[in-house]
Enzyme design. Structure first.
Site, PDB file in Angstrom:
ATOM      1  N   ASP A 284     -26.987  43.830 -34.681  1.00  0.00           N
ATOM      2  CA  ASP A 284     -26.239  43.652 -33.427  1.00  0.00           C
ATOM      3  C   ASP A 284     -25.455  42.519 -33.399  1.00  0.00           C
ATOM      4  O   ASP A 284     -25.661  41.504 -33.887  1.00  0.00           O
ATOM      5  CB  ASP A 284     -26.967  44.149 -32.148  1.00  0.00           C
ATOM      6  CG  ASP A 284     -26.147  44.706 -31.121  1.00  0.00           C
ATOM      7  OD1 ASP A 284     -24.958  45.026 -31.108  1.00  0.00           O
ATOM      8  OD2 ASP A 284     -26.973  44.569 -29.937  1.00  0.00           O
TER       9      ASP A 284
ATOM     10  N   GLU B 248     -20.274  40.380 -34.601  1.00  0.00           N
ATOM     11  CA  GLU B 248     -18.711  40.329 -34.853  1.00  0.00           C
ATOM     12  C   GLU B 248     -18.238  38.767 -34.991  1.00  0.00           C
ATOM     13  O   GLU B 248     -17.320  38.941 -35.829  1.00  0.00           O
ATOM     14  CB  GLU B 248     -18.123  40.707 -33.348  1.00  0.00           C
ATOM     15  CG  GLU B 248     -18.073  42.258 -33.111  1.00  0.00           C
ATOM     16  CD  GLU B 248     -19.484  42.646 -32.749  1.00  0.00           C
ATOM     17  OE1 GLU B 248     -20.410  41.835 -32.136  1.00  0.00           O
ATOM     18  OE2 GLU B 248     -19.854  43.779 -33.240  1.00  0.00           O
TER      19      GLU B 248
ATOM     20  N   ASP C 144     -20.850  50.397 -28.184  1.00  0.00           N
ATOM     21  CA  ASP C 144     -20.877  50.838 -26.589  1.00  0.00           C
ATOM     22  C   ASP C 144     -20.109  51.858 -26.073  1.00  0.00           C
ATOM     23  O   ASP C 144     -18.989  51.571 -25.369  1.00  0.00           O
ATOM     24  CB  ASP C 144     -21.010  49.392 -25.710  1.00  0.00           C
ATOM     25  CG  ASP C 144     -22.164  48.597 -26.229  1.00  0.00           C
ATOM     26  OD1 ASP C 144     -22.898  48.916 -27.116  1.00  0.00           O
ATOM     27  OD2 ASP C 144     -22.099  47.252 -25.931  1.00  0.00           O
TER      28      ASP C 144
HETATM   29  O1  MIG Z   1     -25.151  42.558 -25.105  1.00  0.00           O
HETATM   30  O2  MIG Z   1     -29.455  44.820 -27.490  1.00  0.00           O
HETATM   31  O3  MIG Z   1     -24.152  47.428 -28.992  1.00  0.00           O
HETATM   32  O4  MIG Z   1     -26.484  49.198 -28.709  1.00  0.00           O
HETATM   33  O5  MIG Z   1     -28.510  48.284 -26.786  1.00  0.00           O
HETATM   34  C1  MIG Z   1     -25.552  44.088 -25.276  1.00  0.00           C
HETATM   35  C2  MIG Z   1     -28.917  45.485 -26.366  1.00  0.00           C
HETATM   36  C3  MIG Z   1     -26.450  43.934 -26.649  1.00  0.00           C
HETATM   37  C4  MIG Z   1     -25.205  45.809 -27.791  1.00  0.00           C
HETATM   38  C5  MIG Z   1     -25.223  47.031 -28.354  1.00  0.00           C
HETATM   39  C6  MIG Z   1     -26.319  48.156 -27.826  1.00  0.00           C
HETATM   40  C7  MIG Z   1     -27.828  47.395 -27.551  1.00  0.00           C
HETATM   41  C8  MIG Z   1     -27.593  45.980 -26.621  1.00  0.00           C
HETATM   42  N1  MIG Z   1     -26.561  45.136 -27.350  1.00  0.00           N
END
Ligand code: MIG
Length: 794
Positions: A409, A412, A480
């Site tokens: 995650d 980016e 999201d």
């Molecule tokens: O700032 O890890 O897209 O699926 O549950 C949010 C927490 C960080 C973004 C991801 C989401 C995940 C969440 N993350």
């Protein structure tokens, strides 16, 4: 004289710097020389060098650069050009030809125009502007055809047909994005253009911030694309159908490995299940309610203060015994990892990374610090081989207790405030040139590392940020999303669009990440999840719990029935992924792939429809509607729930109650299914149920099976056969098996849908390899053998 000269020079400098401030347009100019160098055709203008390579008869690369001599690397491309280039030159043109394509290069001004081998115009530079620069920004202006449509660019909002839209690629963390937001998390600078019955593809392999405009801002005169810097470096695809263009694109950028079978089951996620006990309770509830499921997730709260590769010892006191318990219930565990490494002396990854200089820096060598979940963080330089190896090896902290899936995650990369300064350096790269590919290189490090640790076992990697080629390493999800109907439809379009750009194992957060779905939306979205390549239910912290039993008994029943349908479909789905692995063709296919020339498929009412594998057509329907407007392309179609027949080439209004999403089988569809199992570790009853829907035309299906978990399939341990249906000769044939594996299905149950109503006379008996067998209803059962089986019906 001297003074004049001096003032002229001063004037010139002032003048040109003024121009520079105004980002004056620098034109490409005209060819001054052309020569073959190794396997390239090299053309020089006063300003730039253009190079042309042939990669295959249908793939030609053009790269135009002001700075030749700089390294010519690609994160996406895994192929090399052919050894030689076939070209001939006359006074105003150079022609490069392959068996399929003709690239006509106009010398003055320098322009690149593509034709089929028999001279049909596929795509041209805009004759006035072609390629030019403004500062470091490089743009290609191209001729736009009146009837031209565009599909592609992967994870992008908007309509299926991208004509009239423009997009930016700049991988970004975009929580709460809406059905129009742009950019999002991923960059796939590849599109397919279609006009006059012709098709072509174009992949702009440039990782800088990039731009695509499909006639949105140019009075429909031109389309254009470009980037903030780097080369005008593109691959042109000239195959004359979309599936072959995708095949070529995924030949160039790679195809997915076979996914672990368990990843195709139902996946239950949440931000976050807060403890091992909570996850075990949820897992057990699935089993108690007999709702099939394969995967549980740990989101960020399993870690100790969000430190990557650690566990919170209070809430997850014994990861190994926790995961063992999950496994004994037939579940796999996936854990999240973010790139940011907490600045904290004494934390292993921090200490090692600092000691070895593995982190991004400012130009003066100071380590960059950005804030994310753990607080102040350093960011690994995934562009370095040694850093990727180090990162990959760190996964033992997760694999040793038994984790098999790795969710990447925030890559980016995301940091609070989003805008990581442009002067931040990853080795020799500055942020702006590699931001779009950071997530892919993290996924690569994760894939390569965990693959090494797990030995012969397939790891599962899921990443949020991506660039072309990511399919070699990872699945993606669309980030999201939100719990409302338009987002569900948008998600489907993005899944379909990602399929065009090589990503087949794709998911969306079923139910919507932000906000609370109504029970109706939850039910509807779950039924669409059955036909989503990766079927994962996920939600944001603070939202209503999302598991199937949270929506009342009646809804739970529907959700359960739908998840069961997913498990029945697994043999078909797995074979469809084999197709992705072999050809790059996605599992979820926009109708534009097979019915490119049918303008109805681009109609906004029908644009979300898709083929799920070769034989099924799915029509997404919002939760507040209980009928649906559906377009069925030419051919015969049967609603799978009712058997109802529809003549294709027409739109219909069909029933769409919450317990019956409109799904149709194509006439001639061959769909192997199995009995309901509770998870993919279960053997099942050993019966492969091969469903064939009657069709007027012959059809075939490649059935594929392997152990679902190891790499033995790369060495021949698989079980593959062609199943074909030949209505003219009234035969269904199961070809000879190739591969070393014996099927886990000992019997085949053949279900002949709608044969009775479609052929003259009644099908009462069939012969299986010459032996007469009675039909029971539409069904006949026989042994599954490795030799060919011919079923003749009378
Ligand atoms: O700032 O890890 O897209 O699926 O549950 C949010 C927490 C960080 C973004 C991801 C989401 C995940 C969440 N993350």
């Amino acid at each position: 004289m001297k003074r004049y000269l001096l003032s002229a020079v001063v004037l010139f400098i002032t003048y040109s710097s003024l121009f520079a401030q105004h980002m004056e347009v620098q034109i490409l100019g005209s060819a001054q020389s052309a020569a073959k160098q190794n396997n390239a055709l090299v053309i020089k203008t006063a300003e730039a060098t253009a190079r042309v390579w042939i990669y295959s008869p249908t793939v030609i690369r053009v790269s135009i650069s002001k700075n030749t001599g700089v390294s010519d690397t690609s994160f996406a491309v895994i192929q090399k050009p052919e050894g030689s280039i076939d070209s001939k030159e006359n006074s105003d043109h150079i022609e490069v030809t392959t068996s399929a394509l003709k690239l006509s290069i106009q010398k003055s001004p320098l322009r690149f125009n593509f034709y089929t081998a028999d001279g049909k115009e596929l795509s041209q530079d805009d004759s006035r502007f072609g390629v030019n620069w403004q500062g470091t920004r490089v743009i290609n202006y191209r001729k736009l055809y009146k009837d031209e449509r565009f599909i592609g660019l992967g994870e992008k909002t908007g309509d299926l047909d991208r004509r009239g839209s423009s997009y930016t690629n700049w991988n970004s963390d975009v929580p709460d994005h809406n059905p129009k937001s742009d950019p999002l998390y991923e960059t796939f600078p590849f599109f397919v253009g279609m006009h006059g019955g012709l098709t072509y593809g174009l992949f702009f392999d440039n990782t800088h911030k990039s731009y695509f405009d499909f006639g949105a801002t140019t009075d429909h005169q031109m389309s254009w694309f470009g980037a903030d810097a780097g080369d005008m470096n593109y691959y042109f695809f000239g195959a004359q159908n979309v599936a072959d263009i995708i095949k070529d694109y995924t030949w160039l950028t790679g195809r997915m490995e076979m996914p672990p079978l368990w990843t195709l089951g139902y996946q239950q996620c949440r931000w976050s299940y807060m403890s091992a006990q909570e996850i075990l309770d949820i897992a057990k509830t699935f089993r108690d309610h007999n709702i099939p499921a394969d995967v549980m997730y740990c989101d960020i709260d399993y870690m100790d203060h969000y430190k990557i590769f650690t566990w919170n010892h209070e809430t997850f006191p014994d990861p190994k015994s926790f995961i063992d318990k999950l496994k004994s219930m037939g579940f796999r565990l996936v854990t999240i990892v973010d790139p940011g490494i907490k600045v904290e002396p004494g934390y292993k990854q921090y200490d090692e990374g600092v000691a070895k200089n593995y982190f991004a820096t400012y130009p003066n060598g100071e380590k960059f610090i950005g804030e994310v979940w753990p607080g102040r963080c350093h960011f690994p330089d995934f562009f370095r081989d040694d850093v990727r190896k180090w990162w990959g090896a760190s996964f033992t902290a997760l694999t040793e207790p038994g984790v098999e899936g790795f969710w990447n995650d925030m890559n980016e990369p995301a940091a609070w405030g989003q805008n990581i300064p442009w002067m931040v350096k990853f080795g020799n790269y500055y942020m702006p040139e590699i931001r779009n590919v950071y997530g892919m290189e993290m996924a690569r490090a994760t894939h390569e590392g965990t693959k090494k640790i797990l030995g012969n076992k397939r790891p599962f990697v899921l990443t949020r940020a991506a660039y072309s080629g990511t399919q070699r390493y990872s699945a993606v999800w669309t980030g999201d999303n939100s719990a409302y109907d338009a987002h569900m439809l948008l998600g489907q379009r993005m899944v379909n669009s990602l399929g065009i750009t090589g990503m087949s194992l794709v998911g969306v957060d079923i139910g919507g990440f932000s906000g609370d779905p109504t029970p109706e939306l939850m039910v509807r979205w779950n039924s669409l999840g059955v036909y989503t390549p990766m079927f994962r239910n996920h939600a944001m912290q603070g939202t209503k719990m999302r598991e199937p039993w949270r929506w009342g008994e009646a809804n739970e029943k529907i959700i359960k029935k739908d998840i069961e349908q997913r498990y029945k479909l697994l043999p078909y789905l797995y074979s469809s992924f084999y197709q992705s692995h072999q050809t790059g063709l996605p599992v979820s296919r926009t109708l534009a792939i097979n019915y490119t020339q049918d303008t109805m498929v681009y109609n906004p009412t029908y644009q979300n429809q898709f083929l799920f594998g070769d034989g099924l057509l799915v029509a997404p329907v919002i939760s507040t509607e209980h009928t649906a407007s559906v377009y069925l392309p030419k051919g015969e179609w049967y609603r799978i729930s009712s058997g109802e027949h529809y003549e294709g080439g027409k739109a219909y209004t069909v029933d769409a109650p919450l317990n019956d999403l409109p799904v149709f089988a194509k006439g001639g569809a061959i769909v192997p299914m199995q009995n309901i199992i509770q998870n993919t570790n279960e053997k099942g009853d050993g019966i492969l149920e091969v469903n064939v829907w009657y069709g007027k035309e012959a059809s075939k299906f490649v059935y594929y099976e392997d152990d679902g978990s190891s790499y033995d399939y790369e060495h021949g341990t698989y079980h593959k056969r062609e199943i074909s249906f030949d209505p003219a000769n009234k035969r269904i044939k199961f070809g000879v098996i190739s591969g070393l594996l014996t099927s886990k299905y000992t019997k085949i149950k053949l279900v002949l849908h709608q044969f009775q109503s479609n052929i003259s006379g009644n099908v009462r008996t069939v012969s299986v390899n010459g032996e007469i067998k009675a039909l029971s209803g539409d069904v006949v059962m026989f042994d599954n053998t490795n030799s060919a089986i011919t079923v003749a019906y009378h």
